[in-house]
Design a protein around this motif. Structure first.
Motif, mmCIF file in Angstrom:
data_model
loop_
_atom_site.group_PDB
_atom_site.id
_atom_site.type_symbol
_atom_site.label_atom_id
_atom_site.label_comp_id
_atom_site.label_asym_id
_atom_site.label_seq_id
_atom_site.Cartn_x
_atom_site.Cartn_y
_atom_site.Cartn_z
ATOM 1 N N GLY A 60 0.798 -1.208 0.000
ATOM 2 C CA GLY A 60 0.000 0.000 0.000
ATOM 3 C C GLY A 60 0.831 1.259 0.000
ATOM 4 N N LEU A 61 0.160 2.385 0.222
ATOM 5 C CA LEU A 61 0.802 3.679 0.382
ATOM 6 C C LEU A 61 1.082 3.904 1.858
ATOM 7 C CD1 LEU A 61 -1.467 5.685 -2.031
ATOM 8 C CD2 LEU A 61 1.022 5.610 -2.214
ATOM 9 N N PHE A 62 2.288 4.363 2.181
ATOM 10 C CA PHE A 62 2.695 4.531 3.571
ATOM 11 C C PHE A 62 2.939 6.011 3.862
ATOM 12 C CE2 PHE A 62 5.026 0.469 2.285
ATOM 13 C CZ PHE A 62 3.919 -0.335 2.532
ATOM 14 N N ALA A 63 2.557 6.421 5.054
ATOM 15 C CA ALA A 63 2.803 7.809 5.471
ATOM 16 C C ALA A 63 4.287 8.080 5.654
ATOM 17 C CB ALA A 63 2.050 8.109 6.766
ATOM 18 N N GLN A 64 5.038 7.023 6.030
ATOM 19 C CA GLN A 64 6.489 7.140 6.224
ATOM 20 C C GLN A 64 7.176 5.932 5.613
ATOM 21 O OE1 GLN A 64 6.713 7.467 10.530
ATOM 22 N NE2 GLN A 64 6.934 9.679 10.388
ATOM 23 N N ALA A 65 8.446 6.082 5.319
ATOM 24 C CA ALA A 65 9.218 4.989 4.750
ATOM 25 C C ALA A 65 9.452 3.892 5.793
ATOM 26 C CB ALA A 65 10.569 5.496 4.261
ATOM 27 N N PRO A 66 9.464 2.622 5.378
ATOM 28 C CA PRO A 66 9.894 1.562 6.299
ATOM 29 C C PRO A 66 11.335 1.795 6.726
ATOM 30 C CG PRO A 66 8.901 0.656 4.299
ATOM 31 C CD PRO A 66 9.118 2.116 4.053
ATOM 32 N N GLY A 67 11.650 1.363 7.924
ATOM 33 C CA GLY A 67 13.021 1.510 8.392
ATOM 34 C C GLY A 67 14.000 0.689 7.580
ATOM 35 N N CYS A 103 5.668 6.958 -0.691
ATOM 36 C CA CYS A 103 6.217 5.675 -0.246
ATOM 37 C C CYS A 103 5.191 4.597 -0.554
ATOM 38 C CB CYS A 103 6.527 5.683 1.244
ATOM 39 S SG CYS A 103 7.649 7.009 1.763
ATOM 40 N N LEU A 104 5.563 3.602 -1.347
ATOM 41 C CA LEU A 104 4.594 2.673 -1.899
ATOM 42 C C LEU A 104 5.202 1.285 -2.057
ATOM 43 C CD1 LEU A 104 1.870 2.267 -3.655
ATOM 44 C CD2 LEU A 104 3.351 2.763 -5.606
ATOM 45 N N ASN A 105 4.421 0.247 -1.748
ATOM 46 C CA ASN A 105 4.826 -1.118 -2.084
ATOM 47 C C ASN A 105 3.669 -1.826 -2.771
ATOM 48 O OD1 ASN A 105 6.863 -3.188 -2.021
ATOM 49 N ND2 ASN A 105 5.570 -4.275 -0.569
ATOM 50 N N THR A 106 3.967 -2.447 -3.923
ATOM 51 C CA THR A 106 2.933 -3.116 -4.706
ATOM 52 C C THR A 106 3.344 -4.548 -5.018
ATOM 53 O OG1 THR A 106 3.920 -2.413 -6.813
ATOM 54 C CG2 THR A 106 2.252 -0.978 -5.840
ATOM 55 N N GLY A 116 6.345 19.575 -7.935
ATOM 56 C CA GLY A 116 7.060 18.374 -8.329
ATOM 57 C C GLY A 116 6.073 17.377 -8.900
ATOM 58 N N LEU A 117 6.560 16.471 -9.737
ATOM 59 C CA LEU A 117 5.682 15.508 -10.405
ATOM 60 C C LEU A 117 6.412 14.184 -10.567
ATOM 61 C CD1 LEU A 117 2.991 15.335 -12.522
ATOM 62 C CD2 LEU A 117 4.887 15.261 -14.140
ATOM 63 N N ASN A 118 5.697 13.081 -10.337
ATOM 64 C CA ASN A 118 6.224 11.745 -10.607
ATOM 65 C C ASN A 118 5.121 10.907 -11.256
ATOM 66 O OD1 ASN A 118 8.391 9.505 -9.901
ATOM 67 N ND2 ASN A 118 6.397 8.651 -9.376
ATOM 68 N N LEU A 119 5.352 10.480 -12.492
ATOM 69 C CA LEU A 119 4.407 9.649 -13.220
ATOM 70 C C LEU A 119 5.118 8.410 -13.741
ATOM 71 C CD1 LEU A 119 2.649 12.336 -15.477
ATOM 72 C CD2 LEU A 119 1.939 11.567 -13.199
ATOM 73 N N SER A 120 4.401 7.290 -13.785
ATOM 74 C CA SER A 120 4.989 6.057 -14.286
ATOM 75 C C SER A 120 3.916 5.177 -14.901
ATOM 76 C CB SER A 120 5.699 5.304 -13.153
ATOM 77 O OG SER A 120 6.298 4.119 -13.643
ATOM 78 N N CYS A 121 4.319 4.408 -15.897
ATOM 79 C CA CYS A 121 3.464 3.389 -16.491
ATOM 80 C C CYS A 121 4.307 2.123 -16.597
ATOM 81 C CB CYS A 121 2.962 3.837 -17.855
ATOM 82 S SG CYS A 121 1.827 2.662 -18.631
ATOM 83 N N THR A 164 0.019 -2.654 -9.734
ATOM 84 C CA THR A 164 -0.889 -3.691 -9.259
ATOM 85 C C THR A 164 -1.501 -3.251 -7.933
ATOM 86 O OG1 THR A 164 0.533 -5.349 -10.290
ATOM 87 C CG2 THR A 164 -1.133 -6.139 -8.750
ATOM 88 N N SER A 165 -2.775 -2.913 -7.936
ATOM 89 C CA SER A 165 -3.545 -2.446 -6.778
ATOM 90 C C SER A 165 -3.348 -0.961 -6.497
ATOM 91 C CB SER A 165 -3.213 -3.232 -5.502
ATOM 92 O OG SER A 165 -3.405 -4.618 -5.693
ATOM 93 N N PHE A 166 -2.158 -0.451 -6.720
ATOM 94 C CA PHE A 166 -1.846 0.946 -6.427
ATOM 95 C C PHE A 166 -0.967 1.486 -7.551
ATOM 96 C CE2 PHE A 166 -1.873 -1.647 -2.613
ATOM 97 C CZ PHE A 166 -2.835 -1.044 -1.833
ATOM 98 N N THR A 167 -0.844 2.811 -7.652
ATOM 99 C CA THR A 167 0.112 3.419 -8.578
ATOM 100 C C THR A 167 1.000 4.389 -7.805
ATOM 101 O OG1 THR A 167 -1.002 5.481 -9.232
ATOM 102 C CG2 THR A 167 -1.766 3.440 -10.281
ATOM 103 N N GLU A 168 2.127 4.707 -8.405
ATOM 104 C CA GLU A 168 3.042 5.686 -7.813
ATOM 105 C C GLU A 168 2.807 7.089 -8.359
ATOM 106 O OE1 GLU A 168 7.114 5.903 -10.066
ATOM 107 O OE2 GLU A 168 6.721 3.801 -9.621
ATOM 108 N N ASN A 169 1.793 7.277 -9.198
ATOM 109 C CA ASN A 169 1.565 8.565 -9.841
ATOM 110 C C ASN A 169 1.110 9.620 -8.838
ATOM 111 O OD1 ASN A 169 2.136 7.384 -12.357
ATOM 112 N ND2 ASN A 169 0.023 6.670 -12.539
ATOM 113 N N CYS A 170 1.746 10.776 -8.905
ATOM 114 C CA CYS A 170 1.426 11.838 -7.949
ATOM 115 C C CYS A 170 2.081 13.137 -8.397
ATOM 116 C CB CYS A 170 1.900 11.472 -6.544
ATOM 117 S SG CYS A 170 3.685 11.234 -6.406
ATOM 118 N N PHE A 171 1.660 14.232 -7.773
ATOM 119 C CA PHE A 171 2.419 15.479 -7.857
ATOM 120 C C PHE A 171 2.387 16.156 -6.496
ATOM 121 C CE2 PHE A 171 -1.793 16.492 -9.685
ATOM 122 C CZ PHE A 171 -2.198 17.593 -8.948
#
Length: 338
Positions: free
Chosen positions: A14-21, A158-161, A229-234, A239-246
């Protein structure tokens, strides 16, 4: 979250508020597509990790990446001077990663490549949320650049899919942050703060598809009074989530799936990117290119990172639209077998 992999051997998704340690991939319950438990050798062979630091300004563009691909350690760095069209670029490939080291802690640790009198080093400092790039090349090129996610406050993506039938990919992205430091090279000497430079940062790792491809876009700069700032990916993280954001002044705004429209045979022609939810509509005009091609049988790559300028509009929900007028950034077209 202290560790990405749970006690049962499964990742948090999922999307995380903070990075895993720590990205504790050795604790992953890695299985074959038919369900057979795989051991330490397979975990080492299929785990891949990379980190990228980009510099963006109207006077100087730069990029540096380090990758741990198990069978090889790979790095590249380039600097592009828009006013003159001149460019410096270097590539390094080290068998089995000899001469490299990689931390599995996204916000704390060092990733580094050394080859002769050349050094590429990326430092992440957990206590201060600072990221630092240090490059020293045997031709005298020197880059010392950094930024902080704490001052002013910035919310990283911060995202893991899940990936394919038996993998996962963790991605951590930053764009639209002020960059400080110094660059010395045959292109000239530059004070990044005086240039009002911005930075982009990418920390990614996991069990990606053995043969995969992706497109990516990133920009950083100012739109009116706002830092953007912008981050887009295809590809990869879809799978279930995307990393797309600004980001607007450090605030993360998620975006739905994105379509990249471009000519693969002529990557310097205009690109177009539009999101399914209508929040992003951009055109990209290329100004320069860094590319690599490699085919070693068990490993192959066809990589193009193009730098240039974006025009278009961002339409955040419940906020005024943001006009993007010739902001600098990157797009990428990547095929890889590893």
């Amino acid at each position: 979250m202290d560790k990405l992999i749970q006690a049962n051997g499964q990742p948090h998704y999922g999307l995380f508020a903070q990075a895993p340690g720590e990205i504790n991939y050795r604790d992953f319950d890695f299985r074959s597509p038919m369900g057979r438990r795989l051991g330490a050798l397979a975990k080492w062979r299929r785990f891949h990790q990379f980190q990228y630091f980009g510099l963006i300004s109207e006077q100087l563009i730069g990029g540096c990446a380090l990758a741990n691909l198990s069978l090889a350690g790979i790095g590249f760095v380039y600097l592009f001077h828009p006013a003159s069209g001149r460019m410096i670029e270097r590539q390094f490939k080290l068998p089995l990663g000899f001469g490299t080291r990689f931390s599995q802690r996204p916000n704390d640790g060092v990733c580094e490549l050394r080859s002769g009198r050349n050094r590429l080093r990326l430092e992440n400092h957990g206590a201060t949320l600072e990221k630092r790039l240090l490059v020293e090349l045997d031709d005298g090129t020197h880059i010392d650049a950094g930024f902080s996610e704490a001052q002013p406050a910035f919310q990283p993506m911060c995202l893991n899919t899940p990936t394919a039938v038996n993998g996962w990919v963790y991605a951590q992205k930053v764009a639209g942050v002020r960059c400080t430091g110094q660059v010395r090279s045959t292109l000239g000497d530059f004070d990044l703060a005086a240039l009002e430079a911005f930075a982009h940062h990418d920390w990614s790792a996991g069990y990606m598809r053995p043969e995969t491809c992706w497109n990516w876009a990133c920009l950083s700069g100012r739109a009116g009074a706002q830092r953007v700032g912008l981050n887009l990916s295809c590809g990869v993280n879809e799978t279930s989530f995307t990393e797309n954001c600004f980001w607007l002044d450090g605030e993360l705004i998620k975006v739905d799936t994105v379509r990249f429209d471009f000519d693969r045979d002529q990557p310097l022609r205009p690109w177009r990117m539009a999101s399914f939810d209508g929040q992003v509509e951009l055109q990209f005009e290329a100004r320069g290119l860094h590319q690599e091609r490699m085919n070693l049988g068990v490993m192959a790559s066809n990589f193009k990172q193009i730098f240039g300028q974006f025009r278009g509009v961002l339409r955040p929900r419940r906020r005024p639209e943001v006009v993007i007028d010739n902001l600098w950034g990157f797009v990428e077209d990547q095929y890889v077998k590893w």
